[in-house]
Write a protein that holds these residues in place. Structure first.
Motif, mmCIF file in Angstrom:
data_model
loop_
_atom_site.group_PDB
_atom_site.id
_atom_site.type_symbol
_atom_site.label_atom_id
_atom_site.label_comp_id
_atom_site.label_asym_id
_atom_site.label_seq_id
_atom_site.Cartn_x
_atom_site.Cartn_y
_atom_site.Cartn_z
ATOM 1 N N GLY A 28 -104.512 77.381 72.842
ATOM 2 C CA GLY A 28 -103.809 78.117 71.799
ATOM 3 C C GLY A 28 -103.900 79.621 71.985
ATOM 4 N N HIS A 29 -105.046 80.100 72.433
ATOM 5 C CA HIS A 29 -105.191 81.542 72.622
ATOM 6 C C HIS A 29 -104.331 82.025 73.772
ATOM 7 C CE1 HIS A 29 -107.201 85.262 71.589
ATOM 8 N NE2 HIS A 29 -107.318 85.511 72.861
ATOM 9 N N LYS A 32 -100.915 82.390 72.446
ATOM 10 C CA LYS A 32 -100.758 83.628 71.670
ATOM 11 C C LYS A 32 -100.590 84.823 72.590
ATOM 12 C CE LYS A 32 -103.469 82.259 67.630
ATOM 13 N NZ LYS A 32 -104.776 82.452 66.963
ATOM 14 N N LEU A 33 -101.443 84.896 73.615
ATOM 15 C CA LEU A 33 -101.376 86.021 74.546
ATOM 16 C C LEU A 33 -100.035 86.061 75.267
ATOM 17 C CD1 LEU A 33 -104.958 85.965 76.092
ATOM 18 C CD2 LEU A 33 -104.060 87.458 74.311
ATOM 19 N N GLY A 35 -97.350 85.316 73.841
ATOM 20 C CA GLY A 35 -96.329 85.614 72.830
ATOM 21 C C GLY A 35 -95.678 84.381 72.254
ATOM 22 N N PRO A 37 -97.169 81.643 70.008
ATOM 23 C CA PRO A 37 -98.334 81.129 69.292
ATOM 24 C C PRO A 37 -98.293 79.630 68.980
ATOM 25 C CG PRO A 37 -96.992 82.541 67.887
ATOM 26 C CD PRO A 37 -96.467 82.677 69.264
ATOM 27 N N ASN A 38 -97.120 79.027 68.931
ATOM 28 C CA ASN A 38 -97.044 77.613 68.561
ATOM 29 C C ASN A 38 -96.812 76.696 69.767
ATOM 30 O OD1 ASN A 38 -95.400 78.978 65.875
ATOM 31 N ND2 ASN A 38 -97.300 77.854 65.654
ATOM 32 N N SER A 40 -99.129 75.772 72.154
ATOM 33 C CA SER A 40 -100.389 75.440 72.815
ATOM 34 C C SER A 40 -100.252 74.212 73.706
ATOM 35 C CB SER A 40 -101.469 75.221 71.770
ATOM 36 O OG SER A 40 -101.034 74.320 70.791
ATOM 37 N N THR A 114 -107.630 90.504 72.855
ATOM 38 C CA THR A 114 -106.325 90.781 72.248
ATOM 39 C C THR A 114 -105.295 90.977 73.350
ATOM 40 O OG1 THR A 114 -106.651 93.165 72.254
ATOM 41 C CG2 THR A 114 -107.472 91.950 70.342
ATOM 42 N N ARG A 115 -104.027 91.025 72.956
ATOM 43 C CA ARG A 115 -102.957 91.231 73.937
ATOM 44 C C ARG A 115 -103.104 92.587 74.615
ATOM 45 N NH1 ARG A 115 -97.201 89.207 71.813
ATOM 46 N NH2 ARG A 115 -96.772 89.632 73.982
#
Length: 129
Positions: A28-29, A32-33, A35, A37-38, A40, A114-115
């Motif tokens: 999941g992370h 997110k990185l 761009g 997020p859903n 995974s 973080t990104r």
DNA sequence: ACACTGACGTTAA
DNA sequence: GTTAACGCCAGTG
């Protein structure tokens, strides 16, 4: 703008390459990185798509579930066991759960930048070359 | 179009 | 600490 699958996979690979040794992060992370997020599940799909030996080496085994467990590839497969061996070989502490699952303490080994931090790392990589 | 699947995540109980 | 139920979304049949 539609998302190209190959582009997403490439993005996933570039991020996975940045995971430091002896650290792990979650599907999941990574999503997110990247761009997304859903998505995974599709990060896992991208890693499954990965050939055995890649150049440069992509440390796929440093990606686990958000709960700190190594995802099962289903009964009769040895993927999870190979992932555990790779992590143990690096010095990561992997504990065996009761139901034969493998767990890693994310408070110790977790890597969740973080990104912006990832972008900075990519910048440094470009300079090193 | 429909149902089901999957190297997932969050929430509720 | 655990399990169960959803939500999620691209593939597949």
């Amino acid at each position: 703008m539609s998302l190209d699958v190959a582009e997403f996979h490439a993005e996933v690979y570039t991020i996975v390459r940045l995971i430091p040794p002896c650290r792990v992060t979650s599907y999941g992370h990574i999503a997110k990185l990247a761009g997304m997020p859903n998505h995974s599940r599709h990060v896992g799909q991208a890693l499954k798509f990965l050939p055995a030996n890649t150049t440069p080496l992509i440390p796929w085994y440093r990606v686990i579930g958000a709960s700190g467990t190594i995802s099962s590839r289903g009964p009769g497969t040895d993927g999870a066991r190979r992932q555990r061996n790779a992590l143990v070989a690096e010095g990561v502490d992997v504990t065996d759960g009761r139901t034969g699952d493998f767990r890693i303490d994310l408070r110790t080994y977790g890597w969740f930048p973080t990104r912006d931090e990832v972008r900075a790392m990519q910048q440094i990589e470009a300079e090193d070359v």
